[in-house]
Design a protein around this motif. Structure first.
Motif, PDB file in Angstrom:
ATOM      1  N   GLY A  32       0.795  -1.228   0.000  1.00 38.10           N
ATOM      2  CA  GLY A  32       0.000   0.000   0.000  1.00 38.10           C
ATOM      3  C   GLY A  32       0.822   1.269   0.000  1.00 38.10           C
ATOM      4  O   GLY A  32       0.263   2.368  -0.064  1.00 38.10           O
ATOM      5  N   ALA A  33       2.150   1.154   0.050  1.00 38.32           N
ATOM      6  CA  ALA A  33       3.014   2.333   0.025  1.00 38.32           C
ATOM      7  C   ALA A  33       3.316   2.717  -1.419  1.00 38.32           C
ATOM      8  O   ALA A  33       3.540   1.848  -2.266  1.00 38.32           O
ATOM      9  CB  ALA A  33       4.317   2.054   0.773  1.00 38.32           C
ATOM     10  N   GLN A  34       3.328   3.997  -1.712  1.00 37.23           N
ATOM     11  CA  GLN A  34       3.602   4.447  -3.070  1.00 37.23           C
ATOM     12  C   GLN A  34       4.983   4.012  -3.531  1.00 37.23           C
ATOM     13  O   GLN A  34       5.190   3.658  -4.696  1.00 37.23           O
ATOM     14  CB  GLN A  34       3.462   5.970  -3.158  1.00 37.23           C
ATOM     15  CG  GLN A  34       2.034   6.465  -2.998  1.00 37.23           C
ATOM     16  CD  GLN A  34       1.917   7.965  -3.205  1.00 37.23           C
ATOM     17  OE1 GLN A  34       2.895   8.658  -3.395  1.00 37.23           O
ATOM     18  NE2 GLN A  34       0.694   8.465  -3.166  1.00 37.23           N
ATOM     19  N   ALA A  37       4.812   0.503  -4.838  1.00 43.50           N
ATOM     20  CA  ALA A  37       4.161   0.438  -6.144  1.00 43.50           C
ATOM     21  C   ALA A  37       5.119   0.884  -7.242  1.00 43.50           C
ATOM     22  O   ALA A  37       5.179   0.293  -8.324  1.00 43.50           O
ATOM     23  CB  ALA A  37       2.902   1.298  -6.146  1.00 43.50           C
ATOM     24  N   ARG A  38       5.899   1.930  -6.957  1.00 44.75           N
ATOM     25  CA  ARG A  38       6.853   2.411  -7.959  1.00 44.75           C
ATOM     26  C   ARG A  38       7.966   1.394  -8.205  1.00 44.75           C
ATOM     27  O   ARG A  38       8.589   1.399  -9.268  1.00 44.75           O
ATOM     28  CB  ARG A  38       7.451   3.737  -7.509  1.00 44.75           C
ATOM     29  CG  ARG A  38       6.489   4.919  -7.603  1.00 44.75           C
ATOM     30  CD  ARG A  38       7.242   6.237  -7.502  1.00 44.75           C
ATOM     31  NE  ARG A  38       7.926   6.383  -6.216  1.00 44.75           N
ATOM     32  CZ  ARG A  38       7.381   6.944  -5.145  1.00 44.75           C
ATOM     33  NH1 ARG A  38       6.136   7.419  -5.207  1.00 44.75           N
ATOM     34  NH2 ARG A  38       8.059   7.048  -4.011  1.00 44.75           N
ATOM     35  N   SER A  39       8.198   0.521  -7.242  1.00 42.41           N
ATOM     36  CA  SER A  39       9.256  -0.474  -7.407  1.00 42.41           C
ATOM     37  C   SER A  39       8.957  -1.464  -8.518  1.00 42.41           C
ATOM     38  O   SER A  39       9.859  -2.154  -8.996  1.00 42.41           O
ATOM     39  CB  SER A  39       9.470  -1.233  -6.088  1.00 42.41           C
ATOM     40  OG  SER A  39       9.951  -0.367  -5.084  1.00 42.41           O
ATOM     41  N   ASN A 125       4.140 -12.467 -11.834  1.00 45.12           N
ATOM     42  CA  ASN A 125       2.854 -11.779 -11.945  1.00 45.12           C
ATOM     43  C   ASN A 125       2.723 -10.947 -10.678  1.00 45.12           C
ATOM     44  O   ASN A 125       2.469 -11.502  -9.600  1.00 45.12           O
ATOM     45  CB  ASN A 125       1.687 -12.758 -12.030  1.00 45.12           C
ATOM     46  CG  ASN A 125       1.755 -13.717 -13.203  1.00 45.12           C
ATOM     47  OD1 ASN A 125       1.384 -14.883 -13.073  1.00 45.12           O
ATOM     48  ND2 ASN A 125       2.235 -13.276 -14.348  1.00 45.12           N
ATOM     49  N   PRO A 126       2.913  -9.625 -10.745  1.00 45.58           N
ATOM     50  CA  PRO A 126       2.974  -8.833  -9.515  1.00 45.58           C
ATOM     51  C   PRO A 126       1.642  -8.639  -8.807  1.00 45.58           C
ATOM     52  O   PRO A 126       1.626  -8.288  -7.627  1.00 45.58           O
ATOM     53  CB  PRO A 126       3.537  -7.499  -9.994  1.00 45.58           C
ATOM     54  CG  PRO A 126       3.185  -7.430 -11.444  1.00 45.58           C
ATOM     55  CD  PRO A 126       3.229  -8.836 -11.943  1.00 45.58           C
ATOM     56  N   ALA A 127       0.527  -8.860  -9.507  1.00 51.88           N
ATOM     57  CA  ALA A 127      -0.791  -8.684  -8.886  1.00 51.88           C
ATOM     58  C   ALA A 127      -1.803  -9.503  -9.676  1.00 51.88           C
ATOM     59  O   ALA A 127      -1.650  -9.690 -10.888  1.00 51.88           O
ATOM     60  CB  ALA A 127      -1.195  -7.206  -8.882  1.00 51.88           C
ATOM     61  N   PRO A 128      -2.840 -10.010  -9.026  1.00 49.88           N
ATOM     62  CA  PRO A 128      -3.844 -10.784  -9.754  1.00 49.88           C
ATOM     63  C   PRO A 128      -4.783  -9.891 -10.552  1.00 49.88           C
ATOM     64  O   PRO A 128      -5.081  -8.768 -10.150  1.00 49.88           O
ATOM     65  CB  PRO A 128      -4.608 -11.498  -8.632  1.00 49.88           C
ATOM     66  CG  PRO A 128      -4.463 -10.596  -7.446  1.00 49.88           C
ATOM     67  CD  PRO A 128      -3.105  -9.957  -7.578  1.00 49.88           C
ATOM     68  N   ILE A 129      -5.210 -10.397 -11.707  1.00 51.37           N
ATOM     69  CA  ILE A 129      -6.344  -9.762 -12.367  1.00 51.37           C
ATOM     70  C   ILE A 129      -7.583 -10.080 -11.543  1.00 51.37           C
ATOM     71  O   ILE A 129      -7.622 -11.073 -10.799  1.00 51.37           O
ATOM     72  CB  ILE A 129      -6.511 -10.242 -13.826  1.00 51.37           C
ATOM     73  CG1 ILE A 129      -6.795 -11.749 -13.888  1.00 51.37           C
ATOM     74  CG2 ILE A 129      -5.272  -9.892 -14.653  1.00 51.37           C
ATOM     75  CD1 ILE A 129      -7.148 -12.249 -15.290  1.00 51.37           C
ATOM     76  N   SER A 362      -4.648  -3.776  -2.719  1.00 50.72           N
ATOM     77  CA  SER A 362      -3.310  -3.209  -2.822  1.00 50.72           C
ATOM     78  C   SER A 362      -2.354  -4.213  -3.456  1.00 50.72           C
ATOM     79  O   SER A 362      -2.490  -5.430  -3.274  1.00 50.72           O
ATOM     80  CB  SER A 362      -2.785  -2.826  -1.437  1.00 50.72           C
ATOM     81  OG  SER A 362      -3.576  -1.818  -0.849  1.00 50.72           O
ATOM     82  N   VAL A 363      -1.378  -3.699  -4.179  1.00 47.56           N
ATOM     83  CA  VAL A 363      -0.364  -4.549  -4.800  1.00 47.56           C
ATOM     84  C   VAL A 363       0.611  -5.049  -3.731  1.00 47.56           C
ATOM     85  O   VAL A 363       1.006  -4.304  -2.841  1.00 47.56           O
ATOM     86  CB  VAL A 363       0.396  -3.763  -5.886  1.00 47.56           C
ATOM     87  CG1 VAL A 363       1.544  -4.592  -6.455  1.00 47.56           C
ATOM     88  CG2 VAL A 363      -0.552  -3.342  -6.993  1.00 47.56           C
ATOM     89  N   GLY A 364       0.972  -6.310  -3.830  1.00 52.90           N
ATOM     90  CA  GLY A 364       1.989  -6.854  -2.950  1.00 52.90           C
ATOM     91  C   GLY A 364       1.493  -7.869  -1.951  1.00 52.90           C
ATOM     92  O   GLY A 364       2.290  -8.506  -1.257  1.00 52.90           O
TER      93      GLY A 364
END
Length: 373
Positions: A32-34, A37-39, A125-129, A362-364
């Motif tokens: 959830g940290a920006q 996400a930028r990483s 795959n960094p995040a699920p669809i 959130s991603v991750g």
């Protein structure tokens, strides 16, 4: 990039299969940290090394055994729960009756190729669809029983989302879930281009097989914890209400925003330049959604190149857009989920940005490595 070309992604055939995988998970203080996400941004080839660095620092966990994951997240008072696994991509549908996953929007092939190359560089795959469906009662009860015990992970991330994750390892339960999923016909709620990229990965990066035989997906029961389905409004730059005169009596001036917005309906949209308000009754002789009729029957008759169409996810954003630049905001009615699903099941692709499914996780929280297979 020729972003004007729109294509239908490869359609996965039934039986619908979500396979267990060994999840990677960022530490809660990174989710959830920006900065996190930028990483996942450019340069993509550095992501694997970043992950290795984070793992050495204890900022990433990697499960020892494969599982399906029941992921529940809550944000702004809305709770969504879905089953996360590796969506099997190895069987292509040859007709609509065979389709397991239905897109409802087309994709731009160059964008899908770019995403495929990005995932190949990251080897993950960094995040699920997000997929959604109307689950049979037996599957809902089975997944309810899977979360009767304490969650394997429970935390609030940096964005304020509250997460609970249950890992399903038991072979008997996994077999029962697999059996109940066979006949699922799911709609893509978010991730059309990533879904297309999964297929592109298989074609363009054979060296990553068999990891590319599946793609990370989260299946949400729209009857149990429904994603909010919202409209996406249109901005027509450079037009005025006078340009609608050729539509005749279909356009009716309204006394003000309250009266106009109250008239929104499946066949009625609202048009405003930010000062004056009108309703537009759409011609309808079939089961098409308002967004289809607008793009197919109305907009081609106006002096408006399609490239000048903008989009806004809220009425306030739409009004801000026409306040900054002369034009018209077309406020759309919220489509019904069953109507979107029916259009997809009949093989129709809606215009770009026809729907907004929210909230997204959130991603991750759950990441899939392509090198674990």
């Amino acid at each position: 990039m020729d972003s004007g070309v729109v294509a239908t992604p490869t359609l996965v055939a039934r039986p619908f299969r979500l396979e267990p995988f060994r999840a990677l998970m960022l530490a809660p203080n990174r989710i959830g940290a920006q900065a996190s996400a930028r990483s996942f941004g450019r340069p993509y080839r550095d992501v694997a090394e970043r992950f290795a660095t984070w793992q050495r620092a204890g900022q990433v966990t990697h499960d020892d055994q494969r599982a399906l994951y029941l992921h529940e997240y809550t944000t702004s008072g809305v709770t969504i729960r879905g089953l996360v696994g590796a969506l099997d991509l190895t069987r292509d549908a040859t007709n609509l009756d065979e389709v397991a996953v239905f897109p409802h929007e087309g994709v731009h092939p160059p964008q899908a190729t770019e995403l495929a190359d990005r995932m190949a560089e990251m080897a993950m795959n960094p995040a699920p669809i997000l997929l959604t469906h109307q689950a049979p009662a037996e599957l809902r009860r089975l997944l309810d029983s899977a979360r009767t015990g304490a969650a394997d992970h429970q935390f609030t991330d940096r964005s304020g989302q509250y997460h609970r994750v249950w890992a399903i390892h038991d072979a008997t339960v996994l077999d029962r879930v697999r059996h109940k999923l066979r006949d699922v016909r799911a709609l893509i709620a978010d991730g059309h281009h990533r879904y297309a990229a999964y297929g592109q990965l298989r074609a363009d990066h054979p060296g990553l097989a068999p990891g590319t035989d599946a793609g990370l997906a989260m299946l949400v029961d729209q009857e149990d914890t429904p994603l909010f389905l919202g409209a996406i409004h249109r901005i027509l730059a450079g037009l005025s209400l006078a340009d609608l005169e050729q539509l005749g009596s279909a356009v009716q001036m309204a006394a003000g925003p309250q009266d106009a917005i109250a008239a929104l309906a499946p066949t009625t949209v609202v048009v405003t330049d930010g000062h004056d308000w009108a309703t537009l009754e759409l011609p309808r002789a079939d089961d098409r959604l308002a967004v289809e009729i607008l793009h197919e029957d109305v907009l081609p008759t106006l002096p408006q190149p399609s490239a000048d169409i903008g989009y806004a996810h809220s009425v306030d954003d739409a009004l801000s857009a026409v306040a900054r630049r002369r034009g018209l905001a077309v406020l759309m009615p919220v489509p019904a989920f069953t109507d979107v699903l029916r259009a997809a099941e009949h093989g129709r692709l809606l215009p770009e940005k026809a729907t907004s499914f929210q909230p997204k996780p959130s991603v991750g929280v759950l990441i899939r490595s392509l090198r674990d297979e």
